[in-house]
Motif scaffolding. Structure first.
Motif, short mmCIF file in Angstrom:
data_model
loop_
_atom_site.label_atom_id
_atom_site.label_comp_id
_atom_site.label_asym_id
_atom_site.label_seq_id
_atom_site.Cartn_x
_atom_site.Cartn_y
_atom_site.Cartn_z
N GLN A 724 0.89 -1.03 0.08
CA GLN A 724 0.04 0.03 -0.01
C GLN A 724 1.01 1.41 -0.08
OE1 GLN A 724 -2.47 -0.59 3.45
NE2 GLN A 724 -4.26 -1.63 2.24
N SER A 726 0.57 3.77 1.98
CA SER A 726 1.08 4.23 3.24
C SER A 726 2.63 3.25 3.56
CB SER A 726 0.01 3.84 4.23
OG SER A 726 -0.42 2.53 4.05
N ALA A 729 5.32 4.87 1.62
CA ALA A 729 5.76 6.14 2.25
C ALA A 729 6.85 6.09 3.16
CB ALA A 729 4.70 7.02 2.46
N THR A 734 7.51 7.10 -2.46
CA THR A 734 6.42 7.14 -2.83
C THR A 734 6.32 7.73 -4.34
OG1 THR A 734 5.46 7.80 -0.70
CG2 THR A 734 4.09 8.72 -2.51
N ARG A 768 -6.43 7.10 4.81
CA ARG A 768 -5.04 7.18 5.78
C ARG A 768 -4.40 5.84 5.74
NH1 ARG A 768 -3.99 5.64 10.42
NH2 ARG A 768 -5.98 5.50 11.04
N GLY A 771 -2.97 5.08 2.17
CA GLY A 771 -2.38 6.18 1.49
C GLY A 771 -2.87 6.89 0.37
#
Length: 808
Positions: A724, A726, A729, A734, A768, A771
Motif C-alpha cells: 500500500q 502508506s 511512504a 512514494t 489514511r 495512502g
C-alpha cells in the motif's frame, strides 16, 4: 445510516449487546448483522431500503432507484438502467446497447464494402470471356490478340504464357539509339523525340521537367580522398577514394564481400559520420545531405508496406515529397504515368504483400520500391543491389529501367554483385573496390583494356564481369601467369596512374549561377507542409488498420473478455466492495473492515488493460522501423510520421476501452459512474499504448510484445494495492509509485467508490490506511493524460535518436 431499535426511547437509550455467534460469523465475512442483537441495539439500514434522517423508519427503495446498505435516500439509476423496486445496485445496459449497435454497424460496413468489390470484380471479369479464354489456352488454340487489354490483365497472373508488349521504360530502351558521344549529357529532349509514341513516358518526362524546374535532370558528383574510419576501429574501412560520377550516367559499384561498396555509397550520400574527404555536387563543395530531397535511395530489401496496394505505396511517397504547390490531381497523374512506365498498371490495385506471403512477384516488388523513389522526381538515384534475389529476366528488366532513367538525364548509381554479361554491358561507368580502396574508376567499355595493360588476359566468349570480379577479389592468377595479382598490387597500380586526379576534379568549373539558383529553388519547393504530411500519414495508418481487420476484432474480443472476467469475479459482491468503520459513537458496531477489494479491483483493471493494449501498440509502432528509416532518410518529416501514427491509435483506444468498460461495469457494478470509469480507463489505455511504444523503439521486433507486456504488468502492479502507498511512504519511495499510471487509476476507483459512503463510514481513516488521496478526480485524470503524453515524447525521442545513421 443507523436505525434505532423499536424499543429505544428517551428513557431507554440505544445500548450495545454482546454479539451472538451468527452475528460474529457474519461480521467476519464482511457483512453486517441482519437484525438487532437485542431490544436496544441500533443497526444499519438494510440493502434495498433507505432510512430517512431520524432513524425511525425503513422504506423500500422505489423503482428507477437503488439503495445500497446504509442509504439515507434512494439513488437515481443512470439512463439506460433497469432498476426495479428494492434494487441494491444500478445495472447500466445503455452502453451495451450502444456497443452492439456500433459493432453491427462496423460489420455491416465491412460486408457492404466486400460485396461491392466482389460485384465490381465480377463485372470486370466478364465470366464467359474468361472461361472461353481459359479453354482455348488449355487446348493450345490461338486467338490471344482478340482479347482486350483488360481481359489480358485479368488472367495474366494465372496464364504464364502471355507476354505483354513492352511499354514505358522498357519500350524506350528498345527504341533508344545509343550515342556514345552524348553519353553524359542531359538527354531528356533526345529520348522524348525518339520515343514520341510512348505516351506514358512523355507524361513522366513532363512531370520531371515541371518538378525539377530546369533543363538538367541529373546531378554530378566528384569526390576526393573519401574515407570512413569507424569510432574505435583500428584502421579505416574506406580510404582515399577519388573519382567522379557524371550527370546522367549509370554507374555500377562492384567489389567482393567486404570491399566497401555499401560503405562507399553511404559515405557519398552523407549517411555516415566519422568520414573524411571532399564531395562536390554540381561543381559546388558541400554536404550531400542538403540535396536529400532530390536524391532517391532504394535499399537492398524491398521496404514497402504489405497492407497497401502498388499505387498506394507509390502515391504516399509522391504526396509527401513532390513540390508543395502540386494539386492532388497532378500527383495522381504523375503516379499513374510512372506506374505505366514501370509496367505495373495491371497490378496497381493489387496488395504488395509480404515476402513470406507475396501477392505480386519479386520483380514487381522491386519495381514498386524503385517507383517509391522515382515518384519524388529525384535528380540522382542510388540503389543497393537492385537485382539481388531476382531471376535473370527480372534482373535484366530492372537494369533496363535504370538504363532509361540515366538516358533521361537522372544520375543512377547502383551496387551490383556478380552481374551477368547483359547486365554488365548496360552500365556506363564502373567503380571497382577492394579492401575499402579504389582499383578502377571509368567507363565499363574501357575496364578490360585497363586490366589487360596490367598483364591480365580475358578469355574469349567469357563474361567480362566474371573475369573482373575474379581479378579484384584477388583470384586473378588464372588470368595472369606472371607477376603480383593481389588486391594490394591492383590498388597501388591505380594510385600510380591517377595521382593528379584529385587536383583535376577539385578545380573543374561547376554549374552556372542560373543552374544553381534553379536547383536551390527546386529543393525549397520539395515536400508537403507539416499538417498535410500528418494527414497523409494518418490516412495511411488508418487504411492499414482497416486492411488488418482480423487484428482489430481480435483486440476487441480480448478487451471484451478481460472486462467480462474481472466483472464476473466481482459480481457476487453486488457493488458492496467497501466496508469501513462506522461514524463516531457507533464504531463498536462495525463489521470486519474491507479496505482491499477496491484496490484489488483497480489492480485487476490495470493489469487487464496492460495485457490488452501492450501487444497491439507494439505492432502499430514497432513493425515499421524499416519504413520509417527509409522515409526519414528521404526527407519525410519524422514528427509528422509519428503524430500520424499516434492519432491513428485513438479510435482503437476508444473502441478497446468501450468493449472492456461495458462488460466490466455491467457485471462488477462499482459505485463509480459509468462515464467517470470510462474516462479513467481510456486514459489508462492511452498510457499503456505510450509505454508500449517506448518499448517498441528500443527492442527487436520479435521481443517487443513480450517486453511491452511485462512493462504493462509492472506499472499495473504499482497501483498501490500491495504494498500500500502508506507502506511505500515509510520507504520514501512514494515518488516511484506516483510515477506509474497504475496508482492514479487506482486512486480514481478508490475515491469515487467510497465518497458516496461518507455519511456512513469513516472514509478518511480508509484513505489514511491505504495512502490514497480522496476527491481529486480531475487531477487524477490530468496526471494520467500527462504521463501518457510524456511516454509518447520519450518514444519519439527514441525514434529520432536510435539508429540515427539509418535516418540520414
Amino acid at each position: 445510516m443507523l436505525l434505532l431499535g423499536p424499543n429505544n426511547t428517551i428513557n431507554a437509550l440505544p445500548q450495545y449487546c454482546t454479539p451472538l455467534l451468527p452475528c460474529l460469523h457474519a461480521r467476519l465475512g464482511q457483512k453486517s448483522c441482519g437484525a438487532p442483537m437485542g431490544p436496544f441495539e441500533p443497526y444499519v439500514c438494510k440493502r434495498g431500503y433507505y432510512c430517512p434522517p431520524g432513524g425511525k423508519e425503513m422504506i423500500i427503495c422505489p423503482s428507477r432507484s437503488y439503495c445500497p446498505e446504509g442509504s439515507v435516500a434512494p439513488l437515481r439509476c443512470s439512463a439506460g438502467s433497469v432498476c426495479k423496486e428494492g434494487s441494491i445496485k444500478s445495472n447500466t445496459w445503455l452502453p451495451l446497447a450502444f456497443l452492439i449497435i456500433i459493432d453491427l454497424a462496423l460489420i455491416a460496413a465491412i460486408m457492404l464494402h466486400w460485396l461491392r468489390k466482389r460485384l465490381a470484380s465480377s463485372r470486370t471479369a466478364g465470366g464467359e470471356k474468361v472461361m472461353s479464354f481459359m479453354n482455348r489456352a488449355r487446348n493450345g488454340a490461338s486467338g490471344y490478340k482478340s482479347l482486350d487489354d483488360d481481359m489480358i490483365a485479368l488472367v495474366e497472373p494465372r496464364i504464364t504464357q502471355i507476354h505483354r508488349q513492352p511499354t514505358g521504360f522498357v519500350a524506350a530502351m528498345e527504341d533508344f539509339t545509343y550515342q556514345p558521344e552524348t553519353l553524359y549529357e542531359s538527354r531528356s529532349g533526345k529520348i522524348e523525340e525518339e520515343v514520341a509514341d510512348t505516351e506514358e513516358l512523355r507524361a513522366f518526362i513532363n512531370s520531371l521537367r515541371r518538378c525539377i524546374d530546369g533543363s538538367q535532370f541529373g546531378l554530378s558528383f566528384a569526390f576526393a580522398d573519401l574515407g570512413f574510419h569507424p569510432k574505435g576501429a583500428a584502421k579505416p574501412v574506406l580510404c582515399g577514394i577519388t573519382g567522379e560520377i557524371k550527370r546522367g550516367s549509370l554507374v555500377g559499384v562492384l567489389g567482393g564481400s567486404g570491399a566497401g561498396k555499401s560503405t562507399f555509397v553511404n559515405v557519398l550520400m552523407g549517411k555516415q559520420i566519422n568520414t573524411g574527404g571532399t564531395v562536390i555536387v554540381n561543381g559546388t563543395v558541400g554536404k550531400v545531405a542538403q540535396y536529400k530531397k532530390i536524391i532517391g535511395y532504394v535499399p537492398q530489401d524491398d521496404v514497402v508496406l504489405p497492407e497497401l496496394t502498388v499505387k498506394e505505396n507509390i502515391l504516399h511517397s509522391a504526396r509527401i515529397r513532390l513540390p508543395s504547390n502540386w494539386s492532388d490531381d497532378d500527383i495522381h497523374k504523375h503516379v499513374d504515368a510512372l506506374i505505366a512506365c514501370l509496367e505495373l498498371s495491371h497490378v496497381k490495385d493489387s496488395l504488395v504483400g509480404s515476402t513470406a506471403r507475396p501477392v505480386i512477384s519479386g520483380g514487381q516488388r522491386k519495381r514498386v520500391s524503385i517507383g517509391m523513389e522515382l515518384a519524388a522526381a529525384p535528380m540522382a538515384l542510388f540503389l543497393d543491389e537492385p537485382t539481388s534475389g531476382l531471376d535473370a529476366t527480372s534482373a535484366g528488366h530492372i537494369m533496363n529501367i535504370l538504363k532509361v532513367l540515366s538516358r533521361l538525364g537522372i544520375t543512377v548509381v547502383t551496387i551490383i554483385h556478380q552481374p551477368r554479361k547483359e547486365i554488365f554491358e548496360t552500365i556506363d561507368d564502373l567503380i571497382l573496390l577492394a579492401n575499402g580502396r579504389l582499383i578502377y574508376q571509368g567507363r565499363e567499355s574501357d575496364a578490360p583494356t585497363f586490366f589487360e595493360r596490367a598483364g591480365f588476359i580475358f578469355p574469349e566468349h567469357a563474361n567480362p564481369a566474371d573475369t573482373i570480379m575474379d581479378i579484384i577479389t584477388g583470384q586473378g592468377r588464372p588470368y595472369k601467369r606472371v607477376g603480383d595479382t593481389s588486391k594490394e598490387a591492383l590498388i597501388e597500380h591505380w594510385q600510380s596512374i591517377s595521382q593528379n586526379r584529385r587536383e583535376e576534379l577539385t578545380t573543374r568549373p561547376g554549374s552556372t549561377t542560373e543552374e544553381n539558383t534553379a536547383l536551390r529553388r527546386s529543393i525549397r519547393r520539395r515536400g508537403a507542409p507539416l499538417h498535410r504530411q500528418i494527414y497523409f500519414c494518418l490516412s495511411r495508418s488508418l487504411l492499414q488498420q482497416y486492411r488488418l481487420k482480423s487484428s482489430w476484432w481480435f483486440e476487441m474480443g480480448i478487451a471484451s473478455l478481460g472486462g467480462f472476467l474481472i466483472g464476473l469475479a466481482l459480481n457476487s459482491k453486488s457493488g458492496a466492495i467497501f466496508v469501513g468503520l462506522y461514524r463516531d459513537n457507533y464504531e463498536i458496531l462495525s463489521s470486519a473492515l474491507d479496505y482491499q477489494t477496491i484496490p484489488i479491483m483497480a489492480l485487476l483493471v490495470a493489469i487487464s488493460i496492460g495485457l490488452i493494449a501492450s501487444s497491439p501498440s507494439v505492432k502499430m509502432f514497432g513493425e515499421e522501423k524499416l519504413i520509417y528509416w527509409r522515409e526519414a532518410a528521404s526527407g519525410h518529416n519524422r514528427l509528422a510520421y509519428y503524430l500520424g501514427k499516434v492519432i491513428s491509435t485513438l479510435p482503437r483506444i476508444l473502441m478497446g476501452c468501450l468493449h472492456f468498460s461495458t462488460f466490466f461495469m455491467l457485471l462488477a457494478t462499482p459505485r463509480i459512474s459509468w462515464p467517470r470509469a470510462f474516462a479513467a480507463n481510456v486514459l489508462y489505455f492511452y498510457c499503456i499504448y505510450g509505454l508500449a511504444s517506448i518499448c517498441s523503439m528500443v527492442t527487436r521486433r520479435e521481443d517487443g510484445p513480450l517486453i511491452a507486456t511485462m512493462a504493462g504488468l509492472i506499472v499495473g502492479i504499482l497501483s498501490g494495492m500491495a504494498p500500500q502507498l502508506s507502506q511505500v511512504a515509510k520507504w520514501h519511495m512514494t515518488w516511484l509509485w506516483r510515477a506509474s499510471p497504475g496508482v492514479w487509476i487506482g486512486e480514481v476507483y478508490f475515491s469515487e467508490d467510497i465518497l458516496p459512503l461518507g455519511d456512513l463510514y469513516q472514509i478518511e481513516d480508509a484513505a489514511r490506511v491505504t495512502g490514497m488521496v480522496l476527491d481529486r478526480y480531475a487531477m487524477d485524470l490530468a496526471i494520467l493524460l500527462v504521463i501518457g503524453t510524456v511516454y509518447r515524447i520519450i518514444a519519439f525521442a527514441e525514434l529520432v535518436l536510435v539508429k540515427r545513421h539509418k535516418q540520414k
